[in-house]
Design a protein around this motif. Structure first.
Motif, PDB file in Angstrom:
ATOM      1  N   ASN A 161      11.791  71.968  27.732  1.00  0.00           N
ATOM      2  CA  ASN A 161      12.137  72.412  29.076  1.00  0.00           C
ATOM      3  C   ASN A 161      12.054  71.277  30.091  1.00  0.00           C
ATOM      4  O   ASN A 161      12.789  71.270  31.071  1.00  0.00           O
ATOM      5  N   GLN A 162      11.185  70.309  29.873  1.00  0.00           N
ATOM      6  CA  GLN A 162      11.125  69.142  30.753  1.00  0.00           C
ATOM      7  C   GLN A 162      12.440  68.360  30.655  1.00  0.00           C
ATOM      8  O   GLN A 162      13.015  67.963  31.674  1.00  0.00           O
ATOM      9  N   SER A 200       2.966  67.854  32.588  1.00  0.00           N
ATOM     10  CA  SER A 200       4.303  68.411  32.509  1.00  0.00           C
ATOM     11  C   SER A 200       5.183  67.888  33.631  1.00  0.00           C
ATOM     12  O   SER A 200       6.319  67.463  33.416  1.00  0.00           O
ATOM     13  N   PHE A 221      12.544  80.028  31.542  1.00  0.00           N
ATOM     14  CA  PHE A 221      12.641  78.838  32.393  1.00  0.00           C
ATOM     15  C   PHE A 221      14.103  78.461  32.606  1.00  0.00           C
ATOM     16  O   PHE A 221      14.511  78.149  33.721  1.00  0.00           O
ATOM     17  N   LEU A 236       5.227  73.047  31.434  1.00  0.00           N
ATOM     18  CA  LEU A 236       6.421  73.245  30.612  1.00  0.00           C
ATOM     19  C   LEU A 236       6.307  72.436  29.337  1.00  0.00           C
ATOM     20  O   LEU A 236       5.734  71.352  29.333  1.00  0.00           O
TER      21      LEU A 236
END
Length: 134
Positions: free
Chosen positions: A69-70, A102, A36, A65
């Motif tokens: 990663n968010q 997400s 990602f 995610l």
């Protein structure tokens, strides 16, 4: 409306849309941590090359995610906007529960009065129209 494909692989397709000066991101499958981050770099590099002012996030086919990663996405979007100026971020609401969570969590990580203006849409047409507005 003409579009230019900037990038495509098994997880992501990027198309530049001159009318509106934005990049349309279409995501599929799952993208774990490092993958990602790599794709996020590709998105922002292409946005900078095109001097783009917006992103359309279509994650209806994405598997969501994790929280790290968010936060990473929100941080990188804010850093981009600080360096290049404000951007619009249109998000198509996914049907998948995990993906929907997400996507909505991403916006909670964005500072509400910052340079990234985030809006949610049920369909692509409305998102594209918003991105084309001055």
């Amino acid at each position: 409306m003409s579009r230019e494909v900037l990038y495509e692989d098994k997880n992501l397709r990027l198309e530049y849309v001159p009318e509106g000066n934005y990049i349309h991101e279409t995501w599929w499958g799952a993208t774990p941590g490092n993958r990602f981050s790599e794709l996020l770099d590709i998105i922002l590099e292409n946005l900078a090359k095109k001097n783009g002012k917006g992103l359309l996030l279509d994650a209806r086919e994405h598997k969501g995610l994790g929280p790290e990663n968010q936060k990473l996405a929100a941080q990188r979007l804010e850093e981009y906007a600080q360096a290049y100026g404000s951007i619009k971020h249109a998000t198509i609401i996914p049907e998948d529960v995990f993906s929907k969570y997400s996507v909505s969590t991403l916006s909670t990580n964005l500072k509400p009065d910052e340079l990234v203006i985030n809006r949610y849409f049920d369909n692509i047409e409305d998102a594209e129209n918003w991105l084309k507005e001055d």
